[in-house]
Design a protein around this motif. Structure first.
Motif, PDB file in Angstrom:
ATOM      1  N   GLU A  93      -3.130 -12.071   6.029  1.00  0.00           N
ATOM      2  CA  GLU A  93      -3.908 -12.893   5.102  1.00  0.00           C
ATOM      3  C   GLU A  93      -3.084 -13.258   3.871  1.00  0.00           C
ATOM      4  OE1 GLU A  93      -7.610 -11.126   4.110  1.00  0.00           O
ATOM      5  OE2 GLU A  93      -8.291 -10.950   6.185  1.00  0.00           O
ATOM      6  N   LEU A  94      -2.342 -12.291   3.358  1.00  0.00           N
ATOM      7  CA  LEU A  94      -1.489 -12.557   2.194  1.00  0.00           C
ATOM      8  C   LEU A  94      -0.427 -13.595   2.541  1.00  0.00           C
ATOM      9  CD1 LEU A  94      -0.418 -11.953  -0.654  1.00  0.00           C
ATOM     10  CD2 LEU A  94       0.897 -10.052   0.355  1.00  0.00           C
ATOM     11  N   GLU A 107      -0.863  -2.890   5.740  1.00  0.00           N
ATOM     12  CA  GLU A 107      -1.583  -3.026   7.004  1.00  0.00           C
ATOM     13  C   GLU A 107      -1.424  -4.448   7.546  1.00  0.00           C
ATOM     14  OE1 GLU A 107      -4.266  -3.653  10.044  1.00  0.00           O
ATOM     15  OE2 GLU A 107      -4.627  -4.637   8.116  1.00  0.00           O
ATOM     16  N   GLU A 113      -4.079  -7.237   6.747  1.00  0.00           N
ATOM     17  CA  GLU A 113      -4.102  -7.568   5.325  1.00  0.00           C
ATOM     18  C   GLU A 113      -2.867  -8.365   4.919  1.00  0.00           C
ATOM     19  OE1 GLU A 113      -6.612  -3.502   4.240  1.00  0.00           O
ATOM     20  OE2 GLU A 113      -4.522  -3.695   3.624  1.00  0.00           O
ATOM     21  N   ASP A 115      -8.572  -1.528  -2.643  1.00  0.00           N
ATOM     22  CA  ASP A 115      -8.409  -1.991  -1.266  1.00  0.00           C
ATOM     23  C   ASP A 115      -7.947  -3.444  -1.316  1.00  0.00           C
ATOM     24  OD1 ASP A 115     -10.758  -3.690  -1.574  1.00  0.00           O
ATOM     25  OD2 ASP A 115     -11.940  -1.869  -1.296  1.00  0.00           O
ATOM     26  N   ALA A 116      -7.859  -4.080  -0.154  1.00  0.00           N
ATOM     27  CA  ALA A 116      -7.320  -5.444  -0.090  1.00  0.00           C
ATOM     28  C   ALA A 116      -8.385  -6.525  -0.201  1.00  0.00           C
ATOM     29  CB  ALA A 116      -6.539  -5.627   1.209  1.00  0.00           C
ATOM     30  N   SER A 117      -9.628  -6.158  -0.482  1.00  0.00           N
ATOM     31  CA  SER A 117     -10.696  -7.158  -0.479  1.00  0.00           C
ATOM     32  C   SER A 117     -10.476  -8.251  -1.521  1.00  0.00           C
ATOM     33  CB  SER A 117     -12.053  -6.486  -0.705  1.00  0.00           C
ATOM     34  OG  SER A 117     -12.074  -5.793  -1.946  1.00  0.00           O
ATOM     35  N   LEU A 164      -2.013  -1.323  -3.397  1.00  0.00           N
ATOM     36  CA  LEU A 164      -3.314  -1.231  -2.727  1.00  0.00           C
ATOM     37  C   LEU A 164      -3.659   0.204  -2.351  1.00  0.00           C
ATOM     38  CD1 LEU A 164      -2.828  -4.165  -0.195  1.00  0.00           C
ATOM     39  CD2 LEU A 164      -4.072  -4.262  -2.354  1.00  0.00           C
ATOM     40  N   ASP A 211       0.874  -1.170   0.000  1.00  0.00           N
ATOM     41  CA  ASP A 211       0.000   0.000   0.000  1.00  0.00           C
ATOM     42  C   ASP A 211       0.916   1.226   0.000  1.00  0.00           C
ATOM     43  OD1 ASP A 211       0.947   0.307   2.612  1.00  0.00           O
ATOM     44  OD2 ASP A 211      -0.973  -0.142   3.577  1.00  0.00           O
ATOM     45  N   LEU A 220      -7.314  -8.910  -2.783  1.00  0.00           N
ATOM     46  CA  LEU A 220      -5.871  -9.128  -2.877  1.00  0.00           C
ATOM     47  C   LEU A 220      -5.517 -10.608  -2.998  1.00  0.00           C
ATOM     48  CD1 LEU A 220      -2.918  -8.299  -2.787  1.00  0.00           C
ATOM     49  CD2 LEU A 220      -3.092  -8.180  -0.285  1.00  0.00           C
ATOM     50  N   GLN A 273      -4.370  -1.210  11.691  1.00  0.00           N
ATOM     51  CA  GLN A 273      -5.616  -0.454  11.737  1.00  0.00           C
ATOM     52  C   GLN A 273      -5.989  -0.143  13.177  1.00  0.00           C
ATOM     53  OE1 GLN A 273      -7.277   0.381   8.778  1.00  0.00           O
ATOM     54  NE2 GLN A 273      -8.435   1.754  10.105  1.00  0.00           N
TER      55      GLN A 273
END
Length: 249
Positions: free
Chosen positions: A216-217, A210, A213, A186-188, A168, A143, A190, A238
């Motif tokens: 999850e990656l 973040e 995020e 956004d990362a939704s 991002l 990001d 990603l 966040q």
């Protein structure tokens, strides 16, 4: 048996400096590059090729006095923030740092108001982490907070190497990678976007953004690549003010 890391770590002798703004570049409506110089900036400032995530600690002036107060060794620490070393020009002896412009932290507020002659403290770096240059291809995800490191990768990797670049939530601008950049609001999506990429056993994946995020990656990538071929970090969290812990692997 654990495989050896593909990253090479080099210790540095940290330095303490009070530097002055020499010039300011507007990169986008939300990002600014600030160049620093002065007598405290050494001509041999440590800047290694593919040390893309090397960072310093920035010490803004004390808001009460307007002066830069560097912490004494072993003493109380003032409010500091980590910033990626974007560039060092040995010819002009200038150091460049890129800032996401926001007013909810001391470094962000300083960057918004910074103009030539303004002072700031710069500590470190404590070490360098050199990334490999000989992988088959690279996945780079960031990001706005990770863009300085991502741009260094694009500048410093061998020109012929294949890169998959995902950015991002940042305003689209020229990153020097042409059509190879995928911009996501956004990362939704990603993980789904990365899942469609043809990563192989000799690929290398790097990410910064973040913390949630990036977690999850990282989880997705661990199902596709060996651990030594993944370097994904949380640069911020966040709801958390200040620098979040940097997470490796």
């Amino acid at each position: 048996m654990t495989k050896p890391s593909l990253l090479r770590r080099e210790p540095r002798t940290p330095r303490r400096r009070v530097l002055q703004v020499t010039r300011v570049e507007e990169l986008s409506p939300t990002m600014r590059r600030i160049w620093l110089g002065g007598d405290d900036l050494e001509a041999d400032f440590p800047f290694s090729a593919l040390g893309a995530t090397d960072h310093i600690k920035l010490v803004p002036p004390d808001p009460a006095t307007g002066r830069v107060e560097l912490p004494p060794p072993g003493g109380p620490r003032p409010d500091m923030r980590d910033y990626t070393i974007r560039r060092f020009d040995p010819a002009t002896k200038e150091l460049a740092l890129d800032f996401v412009l926001h007013s909810h932290g001391p470094a962000g507020r300083w960057a918004i108001a910074a103009s030539p002659g303004a002072e700031v403290g710069v500590l470190g770096p404590r070490g360098s982490q050199i990334y490999p240059a000989d992988c088959s291809d690279y996945l780079l995800v960031a990001d706005e907070t990770g863009l300085p490191a991502l741009e260094r990768f694009l500048e410093e990797l061998p020109p012929a190497v294949a890169t998959h670049v995902i950015v991002l939530g940042a305003a689209e601008r020229d990153l020097g990678a042409g059509a190879g950049v995928t911009w996501l609001p956004d990362a939704s999506s990603l993980v789904a976007t990365v899942a469609a990429l043809p990563l192989g056993p000799a690929s290398f994946a790097w990410g910064a953004g973040e913390s949630g995020e990036m977690r999850e990656l990282r989880t997705h990538l661990r199902g596709r690549l060996d651990a030594e071929r993944i370097s994904v970090r949380g640069y911020w969290k966040q709801g958390h003010v200040g620098s979040a812990p940097r997470e490796d692997d």
